[in-house]
Design a protein around this motif. Structure first.
Motif, mmCIF file in Angstrom:
data_model
loop_
_atom_site.group_PDB
_atom_site.id
_atom_site.type_symbol
_atom_site.label_atom_id
_atom_site.label_comp_id
_atom_site.label_asym_id
_atom_site.label_seq_id
_atom_site.Cartn_x
_atom_site.Cartn_y
_atom_site.Cartn_z
ATOM 1 N N GLY A 27 0.799 -1.218 0.000
ATOM 2 C CA GLY A 27 0.000 0.000 0.000
ATOM 3 C C GLY A 27 0.828 1.262 0.000
ATOM 4 O O GLY A 27 0.451 2.255 -0.630
ATOM 5 N N PHE A 28 1.968 1.249 0.695
ATOM 6 C CA PHE A 28 2.790 2.457 0.792
ATOM 7 C C PHE A 28 4.010 2.443 -0.115
ATOM 8 O O PHE A 28 4.498 3.508 -0.504
ATOM 9 N N MET A 293 -8.049 -8.319 2.847
ATOM 10 C CA MET A 293 -8.218 -7.331 3.915
ATOM 11 C C MET A 293 -7.674 -5.968 3.494
ATOM 12 O O MET A 293 -8.323 -4.931 3.722
ATOM 13 N N VAL A 294 -6.492 -5.959 2.891
ATOM 14 C CA VAL A 294 -5.875 -4.694 2.479
ATOM 15 C C VAL A 294 -6.693 -4.025 1.380
ATOM 16 O O VAL A 294 -6.942 -2.806 1.415
ATOM 17 N N ILE A 295 -7.148 -4.809 0.406
ATOM 18 C CA ILE A 295 -7.915 -4.243 -0.717
ATOM 19 C C ILE A 295 -9.278 -3.747 -0.249
ATOM 20 O O ILE A 295 -9.734 -2.678 -0.659
ATOM 21 N N GLY A 304 -7.826 1.625 7.231
ATOM 22 C CA GLY A 304 -8.533 0.791 6.274
ATOM 23 C C GLY A 304 -8.136 -0.671 6.391
ATOM 24 O O GLY A 304 -8.975 -1.566 6.235
ATOM 25 N N THR A 305 -6.863 -0.933 6.682
ATOM 26 C CA THR A 305 -6.416 -2.308 6.869
ATOM 27 C C THR A 305 -7.103 -2.943 8.068
ATOM 28 O O THR A 305 -7.538 -4.101 8.020
ATOM 29 N N LEU A 306 -7.209 -2.189 9.167
ATOM 30 C CA LEU A 306 -7.936 -2.702 10.333
ATOM 31 C C LEU A 306 -9.393 -2.976 9.976
ATOM 32 O O LEU A 306 -9.959 -3.995 10.377
ATOM 33 N N LEU A 307 -10.007 -2.064 9.220
ATOM 34 C CA LEU A 307 -11.400 -2.248 8.810
ATOM 35 C C LEU A 307 -11.541 -3.489 7.933
ATOM 36 O O LEU A 307 -12.493 -4.265 8.086
ATOM 37 N N GLY A 308 -10.594 -3.694 7.017
ATOM 38 C CA GLY A 308 -10.640 -4.876 6.160
ATOM 39 C C GLY A 308 -10.572 -6.158 6.955
ATOM 40 O O GLY A 308 -11.285 -7.123 6.650
ATOM 41 N N ALA A 309 -9.736 -6.181 8.008
ATOM 42 C CA ALA A 309 -9.647 -7.371 8.860
ATOM 43 C C ALA A 309 -10.948 -7.611 9.606
ATOM 44 O O ALA A 309 -11.419 -8.750 9.719
ATOM 45 N N ILE A 346 -17.845 -9.953 -3.929
ATOM 46 C CA ILE A 346 -17.761 -8.689 -3.189
ATOM 47 C C ILE A 346 -16.578 -7.862 -3.683
ATOM 48 O O ILE A 346 -16.684 -6.642 -3.873
ATOM 49 N N LEU A 347 -15.441 -8.518 -3.911
ATOM 50 C CA LEU A 347 -14.263 -7.806 -4.396
ATOM 51 C C LEU A 347 -14.486 -7.230 -5.791
ATOM 52 O O LEU A 347 -14.053 -6.112 -6.084
ATOM 53 N N ILE A 348 -15.160 -7.997 -6.649
ATOM 54 C CA ILE A 348 -15.439 -7.504 -8.004
ATOM 55 C C ILE A 348 -16.311 -6.250 -7.946
ATOM 56 O O ILE A 348 -16.038 -5.240 -8.610
ATOM 57 N N VAL A 349 -17.380 -6.316 -7.152
ATOM 58 C CA VAL A 349 -18.270 -5.158 -7.003
ATOM 59 C C VAL A 349 -17.512 -3.960 -6.434
ATOM 60 O O VAL A 349 -17.666 -2.823 -6.891
ATOM 61 N N LEU A 350 -16.646 -4.217 -5.445
ATOM 62 C CA LEU A 350 -15.875 -3.128 -4.844
ATOM 63 C C LEU A 350 -14.929 -2.506 -5.856
ATOM 64 O O LEU A 350 -14.774 -1.270 -5.893
ATOM 65 N N MET A 351 -14.287 -3.331 -6.691
ATOM 66 C CA MET A 351 -13.357 -2.798 -7.683
ATOM 67 C C MET A 351 -14.068 -1.937 -8.725
ATOM 68 O O MET A 351 -13.490 -1.007 -9.272
ATOM 69 N N VAL A 352 -15.332 -2.258 -8.990
ATOM 70 C CA VAL A 352 -16.107 -1.449 -9.936
ATOM 71 C C VAL A 352 -16.604 -0.177 -9.267
ATOM 72 O O VAL A 352 -16.492 0.919 -9.819
ATOM 73 N N TRP A 353 -17.152 -0.323 -8.053
ATOM 74 C CA TRP A 353 -17.773 0.809 -7.365
ATOM 75 C C TRP A 353 -16.757 1.718 -6.694
ATOM 76 O O TRP A 353 -16.840 2.947 -6.773
ATOM 77 N N ARG A 354 -15.761 1.138 -6.044
ATOM 78 C CA ARG A 354 -14.781 1.930 -5.303
ATOM 79 C C ARG A 354 -13.428 1.222 -5.372
ATOM 80 O O ARG A 354 -13.022 0.540 -4.428
#
Length: 369
Positions: A27-28, A293-295, A304-309, A346-354
């Motif tokens: 990420g960084f 989790m990271v994505i 965001g990483t904590l939220l992903g976990a 869920i990941l596919i939808v997220l990659m399209v939406w955000r």
């Protein structure tokens, strides 16, 4: 219910720590690491084997983190001067290589040598024996302090977003802040009761949360420092910091080593949570769970990483508990495949939406431009 919540808190904190190491690297800094589990494996086995030799647990875990960092040094010297594709290929191989070596190598377990395929059991776990009342009250005090700092930090984070961010960003941060606040309160209540009556798992939960808070705090300081800004510049276009006279290779190496050390510490907690470790506990799937989790949370954002976990383990626990009730006709194998299919959707939808993740900033990330 309280015991299950403590179990989820331990699992989430361990993998949040694991994912913070990957977020630093990818990420960084933009380093593609598909073998992140190798660092966890090395940290776990080093901690366990040293503790069986009588080395104190804290020192064992630190040595495990140092050896994981040295693994990052070896990988970095081999690949970081080449194109990033080679790093991703090499890390996949290293992750499997470490697991297969552990599986086929005899390990020094106590005074005997045991085949790695048989695993390692009966090792010491921190805070496994009930302390006296004064120590338990101190532990509850630490949990109270940690909960208070968390709630105060969330309030400051939301307030700063309200002043400086857009309305959409404020709404997102407010929702995430409320979620984290509710989880903090629930974990605090369950943890305080379990610490007073003393459940060893509550002691492990407190330890993992304290280490996660410390690592998160120091990473936040680091990524906002000039060192962190150079990492972000390398992620975006490494030719620019090169032109400014920065040693890009050395900064990449530092990021890979530090991220590996964090994953090694996470491996120690993972071993303590399992109480017995086997090579199959460290399958490549753990790395890709970490990437999810990271994505999900947003790469380049530690919160965001904590939220992903949190989201990942909430999804994992809910589907394990209720999927059979919703789809009773599914077999165990079909249910497992269905759960993976849904997280992929869920990941596919997220990659399209955000595409930047829930808390990621699209204007900051090139996302492979």
């Amino acid at each position: 219910m309280a015991d299950y919540l403590i179990f989820l808190a331990i699992s989430t904190s361990i993998f949040a720590l694991f994912a913070l190491g990957l977020n630093l690297q990818w990420g960084f800094t933009g380093l593609i690491n598909f073998g992140h589990v190798a660092f966890m494996t090395l940290g776990a086995y080093t901690t366990v084997l040293l503790s069986l030799k009588g080395v104190p647990l804290l020192i064992s875990a630190v040595i495990g983190g140092i050896l994981a960092a040295l693994l990052g040094l070896v990988i970095g010297f081999s690949t970081l001067r080449l194109r990033e594709d080679y790093l991703s290929i090499v890390t996949i191989g290293v992750g499997e290589l470490v697991r297969l070596v552990v599986n086929n190598q005899d390990l020094p377990v106590g005074d005997a040598w045991v085949s790695g395929a048989f695993g390692v059991q009966s090792y010491t776990i921190p805070l496994s024996t009930a302390p006296n009342l004064i120590v338990r009250l101190i532990m509850i005090g630490l949990l109270t302090l940690l909960g208070g700092i968390t709630l105060y930090s969330l309030w400051r984070w939301i307030r700063s977003t309200k002043k400086l961010g857009s309305k959409q960003e404020f709404a997102t941060h407010l929702g995430v802040g409320i979620l984290f606040a509710l989880l903090t309160i629930a974990i605090y209540i369950s943890g305080a009761i379990a610490l007073y009556d003393y459940n060893p798992k509550a002691g492990l939960m407190l330890s993992s949360l304290l280490v996660l808070a410390l690592v998160f705090w120091r990473l936040q300081v680091l990524v906002r420092s000039p060192w962190g800004r150079i990492l972000k510049a390398i992620r975006e276009d490494e030719e620019i910091p090169k032109a400014l006279g920065k040693n890009v290779f050395w900064y990449k190496l530092q990021s890979l080593m530090l991220g590996g050390a964090i994953a090694g510490i996470a491996g120690a907690f993972f071993a303590w949570q399992l109480s017995a470790i086997y090579p199959d506990n460290f399958q490549p799937q753990l790395t890709f769970d970490c990437w999810i989790m990271v994505i999900l949370g947003g790469s380049g954002n530690n919160i965001g990483t904590l939220l992903g976990a949190v989201i990942y383990f909430a999804y994992d626990s809910l589907t394990r508990e209720y999927l059979d009730d919703i789809f009773p006709s599914l077999s165990t194998e079909q249910a497992g495949a269905f759960r993976i299919m849904i997280i992929g959707l869920i990941l596919i939808v997220l990659m399209v939406w955000r595409p930047q993740g829930i808390l990621g900033k699209k204007e900051e990330l090139t996302l492979g431009k």
